[in-house]
Every structure is written in structure tokens, then in C-alpha cells.
Design a protein around this motif. Structure first.
Motif, PDB file in Angstrom:
ATOM      1  N   ASP A 176       5.068 -16.138   0.980  1.00  0.00           N
ATOM      2  CA  ASP A 176       4.098 -16.856   1.812  1.00  0.00           C
ATOM      3  C   ASP A 176       4.324 -18.356   1.654  1.00  0.00           C
ATOM      4  O   ASP A 176       4.756 -18.818   0.592  1.00  0.00           O
ATOM      5  CB  ASP A 176       2.671 -16.494   1.376  1.00  0.00           C
TER       6      ASP A 176
ATOM      7  N   ALA B 195      -5.159 -11.772  -3.243  1.00  0.00           N
ATOM      8  CA  ALA B 195      -5.200 -10.838  -2.114  1.00  0.00           C
ATOM      9  C   ALA B 195      -4.008  -9.885  -2.160  1.00  0.00           C
ATOM     10  O   ALA B 195      -4.139  -8.690  -1.863  1.00  0.00           O
ATOM     11  CB  ALA B 195      -5.224 -11.608  -0.790  1.00  0.00           C
ATOM     12  N   ARG B 196      -2.858 -10.405  -2.564  1.00  0.00           N
ATOM     13  CA  ARG B 196      -1.659  -9.562  -2.692  1.00  0.00           C
ATOM     14  C   ARG B 196      -1.883  -8.504  -3.773  1.00  0.00           C
ATOM     15  O   ARG B 196      -1.552  -7.331  -3.589  1.00  0.00           O
ATOM     16  CB  ARG B 196      -0.459 -10.451  -3.017  1.00  0.00           C
TER      17      ARG B 196
ATOM     18  N   ALA C 205      -4.760  -7.301  -4.716  1.00  0.00           N
ATOM     19  CA  ALA C 205      -5.742  -6.351  -4.180  1.00  0.00           C
ATOM     20  C   ALA C 205      -5.080  -5.356  -3.224  1.00  0.00           C
ATOM     21  O   ALA C 205      -5.406  -4.157  -3.247  1.00  0.00           O
ATOM     22  CB  ALA C 205      -6.868  -7.101  -3.479  1.00  0.00           C
ATOM     23  N   ARG C 206      -4.154  -5.823  -2.383  1.00  0.00           N
ATOM     24  CA  ARG C 206      -3.441  -4.926  -1.463  1.00  0.00           C
ATOM     25  C   ARG C 206      -2.637  -3.889  -2.236  1.00  0.00           C
ATOM     26  O   ARG C 206      -2.654  -2.696  -1.924  1.00  0.00           O
ATOM     27  CB  ARG C 206      -2.530  -5.714  -0.525  1.00  0.00           C
ATOM     28  N   PHE C 207      -1.886  -4.346  -3.267  1.00  0.00           N
ATOM     29  CA  PHE C 207      -1.094  -3.417  -4.068  1.00  0.00           C
ATOM     30  C   PHE C 207      -1.984  -2.420  -4.806  1.00  0.00           C
ATOM     31  O   PHE C 207      -1.654  -1.245  -4.911  1.00  0.00           O
ATOM     32  CB  PHE C 207      -0.203  -4.181  -5.061  1.00  0.00           C
ATOM     33  N   THR C 208      -3.097  -2.892  -5.308  1.00  0.00           N
ATOM     34  CA  THR C 208      -4.036  -2.013  -6.017  1.00  0.00           C
ATOM     35  C   THR C 208      -4.557  -0.929  -5.094  1.00  0.00           C
ATOM     36  O   THR C 208      -4.624   0.253  -5.464  1.00  0.00           O
ATOM     37  CB  THR C 208      -5.206  -2.844  -6.591  1.00  0.00           C
ATOM     38  N   THR C 209      -4.903  -1.303  -3.875  1.00  0.00           N
ATOM     39  CA  THR C 209      -5.384  -0.338  -2.887  1.00  0.00           C
ATOM     40  C   THR C 209      -4.302   0.703  -2.570  1.00  0.00           C
ATOM     41  O   THR C 209      -4.594   1.900  -2.492  1.00  0.00           O
ATOM     42  CB  THR C 209      -5.823  -1.065  -1.598  1.00  0.00           C
ATOM     43  N   LEU C 210      -3.067   0.244  -2.415  1.00  0.00           N
ATOM     44  CA  LEU C 210      -1.974   1.177  -2.134  1.00  0.00           C
ATOM     45  C   LEU C 210      -1.737   2.153  -3.293  1.00  0.00           C
ATOM     46  O   LEU C 210      -1.529   3.344  -3.080  1.00  0.00           O
ATOM     47  CB  LEU C 210      -0.685   0.411  -1.824  1.00  0.00           C
TER      48      LEU C 210
END
Length: 87
Positions: free
Chosen positions: A39, A76-77, A79-84
Motif C-alpha cells: 500500500d 486492517a490487514r 484483521a483481514r488475515f485473521t478473518t480468513l
């Protein structure tokens, strides 16, 4: 895991500090989620691909808006990985 570090000087070892922290994280079996060069916020805040860092100076100053934007992107990155991974 992801890391945000600070030191008194711009070249105060921020990258090596994060790499050292990662050694502890590996022993814990953690998944490391660095921001990488994914980013523009990373480049704007100094280009540390291992994690956000802030040269606080002496006397110390709080992170500026650029560093905070990078930290928000990094969070945020994570959090995205954690969700996946939680699936």
C-alpha cells in the motif's frame, strides 16, 4: 502478529527490532502479517515492509498522521488475515 515500533532516531534500528520480535513470534507459533510493500501508506511512512515504525525523536513526539495511517492499514490487514484464518 504484526508489529509497530519506535525509537529516538530515524535509523535507530526499527527494522531490526521488528525482525527480532518476529523470532519470539515464531517460537509462539504465530502467523506473522507484515504490511510488506502492499500500500502507498507504507511508502509514505518510510517504507518499512516489516511493520510501521516511528522515529519519535528526543524529546519524544507522538506519531504523525502518516505513521498512523500506515498503522491503521497494517491493523486492517491483520484483521483481514485473521478473518480468513478463522474461516
Amino acid at each position: 502478529m504484526t508489529a509497530f515500533v519506535s525509537s529516538a532516531e530515524r535509523h535507530g534500528g526499527q527494522e531490526s527490532t521488528i525482525l527480532s520480535l518476529n523470532n519470539v513470534f515464531y517460537h509462539w507459533g504465530a502467523v506473522i502479517v507484515p504490511p510488506g510493500y502492499t500500500d502507498d501508506a507504507v511508502y509514505a511512512s518510510g517504507g518499512n515492509p516489516y511493520g510501521t515504525s516511528w522515529p519519535a525523536g528526543f524529546p519524544s513526539t507522538p506519531p504523525d498522521g502518516t505513521a498512523l495511517a500506515c498503522a491503521r492499514f497494517q491493523g486492517a490487514r491483520l484483521a483481514r488475515f485473521t478473518t480468513l484464518l478463522a474461516g
